[in-house]
Every structure is written in C-alpha cells, then in structure tokens.
Design a protein around this motif. Sequence first.
Motif, short mmCIF file in Angstrom:
data_model
loop_
_atom_site.label_atom_id
_atom_site.label_comp_id
_atom_site.label_asym_id
_atom_site.label_seq_id
_atom_site.Cartn_x
_atom_site.Cartn_y
_atom_site.Cartn_z
N GLU A 112 0.82 -1.20 0.00
CA GLU A 112 0.00 0.00 0.00
C GLU A 112 0.86 1.26 0.00
N ARG A 133 -5.71 1.05 -9.85
CA ARG A 133 -6.16 -0.34 -9.91
C ARG A 133 -5.38 -1.22 -8.93
N ALA A 136 -6.65 -0.55 -5.52
CA ALA A 136 -7.96 -1.19 -5.32
C ALA A 136 -7.80 -2.68 -5.05
N THR A 137 -6.86 -3.32 -5.74
CA THR A 137 -6.60 -4.74 -5.51
C THR A 137 -6.09 -4.97 -4.09
N ARG A 139 -6.72 -3.06 -1.48
CA ARG A 139 -7.85 -2.87 -0.56
C ARG A 139 -8.76 -4.09 -0.54
N THR A 140 -8.97 -4.70 -1.70
CA THR A 140 -9.78 -5.92 -1.77
C THR A 140 -9.13 -7.04 -0.99
N MET A 141 -7.82 -7.17 -1.12
CA MET A 141 -7.09 -8.19 -0.35
C MET A 141 -7.30 -7.99 1.14
N ARG A 142 -7.19 -6.76 1.58
CA ARG A 142 -7.37 -6.46 3.01
C ARG A 142 -8.80 -6.77 3.46
N ARG A 143 -9.76 -6.39 2.63
CA ARG A 143 -11.16 -6.60 2.99
C ARG A 143 -11.49 -8.08 3.12
N HIS A 144 -10.90 -8.90 2.26
CA HIS A 144 -11.17 -10.33 2.29
C HIS A 144 -10.21 -11.10 3.18
N GLU A 147 -3.96 -11.72 3.58
CA GLU A 147 -2.77 -10.96 3.90
C GLU A 147 -1.85 -11.82 4.74
#
Length: 188
Positions: A112, A133, A136-137, A139-144, A147
């Motif tokens: 990040e 982009r 955004a990828t 952030r998606t990794m963190r949300r799901h 990590e």
Amino acid sequence: MIEGESYPVTALPAGALTRESAVLLARMFADPHLLEPEERRSLVSQLRHVVAQYPDIGELRVLLGMARCVNLYVQPAVEECCTAVELAPQSFVAQLKMGELWMRLRVADKAEDHTRQAGLLARNMAQSEVARRQAATIRTMRRHGIERGGYRLPFLSLKGLRRLFPPWGANRSVRLGDQIGETPTVQL
C-alpha cells in the motif's frame, strides 16, 4: 496533465540491452508464461550483466527484479526492487513494481505504501489508472483477509468458523411439536 511535462527517468545508455534481451523483455511483459525456462535464465543473466555495467540506474534494477520474479527467485527480486527504489525514489515504475511485488507476497502494508507513492508520482492518466487499480486490488485483499505478515493467536484463526455456527446460548430450543394447544420445548 501538461503534454510537454518531463519525467525524471534515467535514459538507458545506447546499446545497454542487446536485441535478444529486448525481445525477451517484450515477451515477458506481454505474457511471462511465454518464456521457456532457459529463456528466463538467459534474460536474468543478460540483465545481471547490464546492471553490473550500470549499477546506478534504478530502472535497470527494476527490470532485473521483474525478471527474477518471473524466474521465481523471490528474495533476489525483492532485493533488486528495494535497491531500485533507493536509487530512484522518484521513479514511478520503481515504486509501482515494488508495490506490486509486496502485493503478490501478500504484505499489504508495504504494498500500500509503495503503490500510494507511485500514485503520487504518476505523470499522466495511464500511470494514475495503473496505480489506482493496484491500490484497489490491495484494498480488496485487506477486505477479504488475504494478507500475510504478523502472527496471530491460534484461536483467532478460528474466528471465521463463528459465522458457520450460532453462539452457544442463542436460540438453542428445539420444538417437539404442537400438542394440545401448547408447544413444549426441550433445552439442549
């Protein structure tokens, strides 16, 4: 952005890359899976030779880091990209590729940081879009929760099972049936 804006990238010296290296690099950028193992090793060898001749050019180290990553030499790839960022901290490509490497290694904090720096260094809309982009990828990794990094206590890794099973005290009654106007329940 202003069209005539200059971008502080070190130009590669004339003749630094051979024709074969340029062709292999173009194929690597198009699709890394197109390169045969021998071609990947050859590319890494050629880029190592060029970096030895011109050790202060960060962009060459980025190329070598990318080639090593494609060849599955992760630690040397990280070292080359780190050196590239140290040599050229204002290089969009160095920051972006360092962020991408950390992203692929699932180290979201470092990914990040480098991706954000690349976004700040972007000089045109295409660069901004690539950095956006990638961010955004991440952030998606963190949300799901995809990590790596940091160790967790074993019971915290079972936290995901909580969604599958209701809490122990919640709604544990079982209906036996509707008999004579009342519905008897049995506690489990």
